[in-house]
Design a protein around this motif. Structure first.
Motif, mmCIF file in Angstrom:
data_model
loop_
_atom_site.group_PDB
_atom_site.id
_atom_site.type_symbol
_atom_site.label_atom_id
_atom_site.label_comp_id
_atom_site.label_asym_id
_atom_site.label_seq_id
_atom_site.Cartn_x
_atom_site.Cartn_y
_atom_site.Cartn_z
ATOM 1 N N LYS A 68 0.831 -1.208 0.000
ATOM 2 C CA LYS A 68 0.000 0.000 0.000
ATOM 3 C C LYS A 68 0.872 1.268 0.000
ATOM 4 O O LYS A 68 0.667 2.177 -0.807
ATOM 5 C CB LYS A 68 -0.869 -0.037 1.254
ATOM 6 N N SER A 199 -26.500 1.300 2.085
ATOM 7 C CA SER A 199 -26.923 0.139 2.861
ATOM 8 C C SER A 199 -26.041 0.054 4.099
ATOM 9 O O SER A 199 -24.826 0.316 4.032
ATOM 10 C CB SER A 199 -26.735 -1.091 1.972
ATOM 11 N N ALA A 257 -13.132 -0.677 1.720
ATOM 12 C CA ALA A 257 -12.914 -1.861 2.559
ATOM 13 C C ALA A 257 -11.641 -2.596 2.128
ATOM 14 O O ALA A 257 -11.336 -2.694 0.936
ATOM 15 C CB ALA A 257 -14.119 -2.781 2.492
HETATM 16 P P1 NAD Z 1 -16.758 2.074 10.190
HETATM 17 O O1 NAD Z 1 -16.774 1.002 11.221
HETATM 18 O O2 NAD Z 1 -16.886 3.485 10.618
HETATM 19 O O3 NAD Z 1 -17.902 1.802 9.098
HETATM 20 C C1 NAD Z 1 -18.227 0.556 8.630
HETATM 21 C C2 NAD Z 1 -19.743 0.533 8.461
HETATM 22 O O4 NAD Z 1 -20.111 -0.669 7.822
HETATM 23 C C3 NAD Z 1 -20.499 0.577 9.788
HETATM 24 O O5 NAD Z 1 -21.453 1.632 9.743
HETATM 25 C C4 NAD Z 1 -21.154 -0.791 9.865
HETATM 26 O O6 NAD Z 1 -22.398 -0.761 10.537
HETATM 27 C C5 NAD Z 1 -21.300 -1.136 8.408
HETATM 28 N N1 NAD Z 1 -21.461 -2.551 8.100
HETATM 29 C C6 NAD Z 1 -20.870 -3.621 8.660
HETATM 30 N N2 NAD Z 1 -21.284 -4.762 8.087
HETATM 31 C C7 NAD Z 1 -22.162 -4.408 7.110
HETATM 32 C C8 NAD Z 1 -22.937 -5.116 6.158
HETATM 33 N N3 NAD Z 1 -22.923 -6.434 6.092
HETATM 34 N N4 NAD Z 1 -23.730 -4.427 5.316
HETATM 35 C C9 NAD Z 1 -23.793 -3.087 5.372
HETATM 36 N N5 NAD Z 1 -23.070 -2.349 6.255
HETATM 37 C C10 NAD Z 1 -22.278 -3.003 7.119
HETATM 38 O O7 NAD Z 1 -15.411 1.858 9.371
HETATM 39 P P2 NAD Z 1 -14.692 2.875 8.377
HETATM 40 O O8 NAD Z 1 -13.582 3.551 9.111
HETATM 41 O O9 NAD Z 1 -15.685 3.679 7.649
HETATM 42 O O10 NAD Z 1 -13.991 1.864 7.378
HETATM 43 C C11 NAD Z 1 -14.759 1.171 6.396
HETATM 44 C C12 NAD Z 1 -13.838 0.174 5.693
HETATM 45 O O11 NAD Z 1 -12.765 0.863 5.061
HETATM 46 C C13 NAD Z 1 -13.179 -0.843 6.635
HETATM 47 O O12 NAD Z 1 -13.057 -2.059 5.952
HETATM 48 C C14 NAD Z 1 -11.798 -0.263 6.890
HETATM 49 O O13 NAD Z 1 -10.842 -1.250 7.199
HETATM 50 C C15 NAD Z 1 -11.506 0.383 5.550
HETATM 51 N N6 NAD Z 1 -10.558 1.501 5.630
HETATM 52 C C16 NAD Z 1 -10.846 2.582 6.405
HETATM 53 C C17 NAD Z 1 -9.950 3.654 6.450
HETATM 54 C C18 NAD Z 1 -10.257 4.881 7.276
HETATM 55 O O14 NAD Z 1 -9.596 5.903 7.065
HETATM 56 N N7 NAD Z 1 -11.223 4.869 8.163
HETATM 57 C C19 NAD Z 1 -8.742 3.599 5.715
HETATM 58 C C20 NAD Z 1 -8.492 2.472 4.915
HETATM 59 C C21 NAD Z 1 -9.406 1.428 4.886
#
Ligand code: NAD
Length: 353
Positions: A68, A199, A257
């Motif tokens: 990455k 969703s 994700a």
């Molecule tokens: P978050 O926990 O704030 O959001 C994830 C959302 O997905 C939650 O609202 C949860 O309720 C929902 N969710 C879980 N299972 C689900 C399903 N089956 N169907 C629909 N919704 C569902 O996390 P985030 O920080 O927004 O990160 C999201 C993704 O991006 C993660 O996989 C994370 O590893 C990745 N990511 C995040 C960042 C960052 O800066 N936050 C950076 C790189 C990668």
């Protein structure tokens, strides 16, 4: 596989076990590759079922960070920490400070940040014992808006590749998961006039978005019923698998994700189905690009400018994918490996500094 054989096969440098007598802190820091610079990767706190599971996770995650950081054009190697424990029980000032001392003991070979179950408050305690830390509240802050911005630019590049125009206006975009990244992504998509569908499994997350933006809600268990131009997975990994792919009616997949392809071969299945996949670790690098800026002197405008370059990176990847007749994720890996290889060779001559 024996750990040393595994390390040799995939080019790992260091695996550090640590245990603190006072707090019961138990963890492993893994440094995969530091050719490009110090290994940067977050600290994950998880109640692993076994030590074996924790080691496998840290090895896999650290190597992922090398790729990455390399593709993002950062002068950083890849590393990661896993801490074994119950996030609801172990967290204390002493626990984090004990961890900070182990980070410091690596003398800058590894820089830590937030990850699953760790937050800016925890980072503040760690920072009391080490200077090798990023993602602090007082500097770069919440990485999610930057991650969302990178996904947005990745999407525009994907549209250019698929439709010949990078406009998102009137494109039907399905965002799975409207947490920190998904919410910020929806904001950008709505601004551009996309038709946004969302969703989530948590009602409060849906409510937050519907209060602010004109979006259509799709029940999370019916997510693949409709057809869309773009699918943005922003919830969890392994969503692209043998069971889901036959249901896909999308042209493009581009989301935040991590590890969305359950297995590498699913990238080939997508390609054969005519679906353009923008590799996850390339388009979700906005957060790490932002924290890197913290290391070289924080400036949010500069970070924003660098995150936008994900657009060009994604186009490069599609170009390599076509030229070499490989999938976009294989092309991203190729780009990372080539950058590491050439920079290693460029630095092989002696220069007095
Ligand atoms: P978050 O926990 O704030 O959001 C994830 C959302 O997905 C939650 O609202 C949860 O309720 C929902 N969710 C879980 N299972 C689900 C399903 N089956 N169907 C629909 N919704 C569902 O996390 P985030 O920080 O927004 O990160 C999201 C993704 O991006 C993660 O996989 C994370 O590893 C990745 N990511 C995040 C960042 C960052 O800066 N936050 C950076 C790189 C990668």
């Amino acid at each position: 596989m024996n750990k040393f054989d595994y390390m040799a096969k995939y080019g790992y440098e260091q695996l550090v076990y640590f245990y603190d007598k006072e707090t019961g802190l138990k963890g492993i820091i893994c440094i995969h590759d530091t050719t490009l610079g110090p290994a940067l990767g977050g600290t994950r706190l998880w109640n692993y079922a076994s030590e074996e599971e924790a080691v496998e996770d840290v090895l896999r995650l650290a190597r992922g960070m090398t790729y990455k950081n390399a593709v993002a054009g950062l002068n950083l190697g890849g590393g990661k920490t896993v801490l074994i424990g119950d996030p609801d029980k172990v967290k204390t000032e002493a626990y984090w400070r004990a961890f900070g001392r182990y980070v410091q003991s690596l003398n800058g070979r590894y820089i830590t940040a937030e990850d699953v179950n760790t937050n800016t408050n925890d980072m503040d305690y760690i920072a009391m014992e080490t200077s090798h830390i990023t993602g602090l509240e007082k500097t770069s802050g919440d990485p999610s808006p930057f991650t969302a911005l990178g996904v947005y630019w990745g999407m525009r590049a994907s549209c250019l590749e698929m439709y010949g125009s990078n406009e998102l206006k009137d494109k039907k975009v399905l965002v799975q998961g409207v947490g920190q990244v998904g919410y910020n992504l929806v904001k950008l998509l709505v601004q551009d006039g996309a038709k946004v569908f969302i969703s989530d499994i948590k009602q409060e997350k849906i409510d937050r978005v519907t209060r602010e933006f004109p979006v259509t809600v799709v029940p999370f268990n019916e997510i693949f019923k409709g057809s869309y131009d773009i699918f943005a997975p922003c919830a969890m990994g392994a969503i692209i698998n043998d069971e889901t792919i036959p249901q896909f009616k999308f042209k493009i997949i581009c989301g935040s994700a991590n590890n969305v392809l359950k297995e590498e071969r699913h990238g080939v299945v997508l390609q054969n189905k005519g679906i353009l996949y923008a590799p996850d670790y390339v388009v979700n690098a906005g957060g790490v690009i932002n924290v890197y800026q913290e290391i070289i002197g924080y400036d949010s405008q500069e970070a924003t400018k660098k995150v936008k370059k994900i657009y060009d990176k994604v186009l490069d990847i599609f170009k390599i994918s076509k030229e070499k007749q490989i999938t976009p994720s294989q092309a991203a890996n190729y780009l990372a490996e080539e950058r590491i290889r050439t920079i290693r060779n460029v630095r092989s001559n002696y220069i007095k500094r």
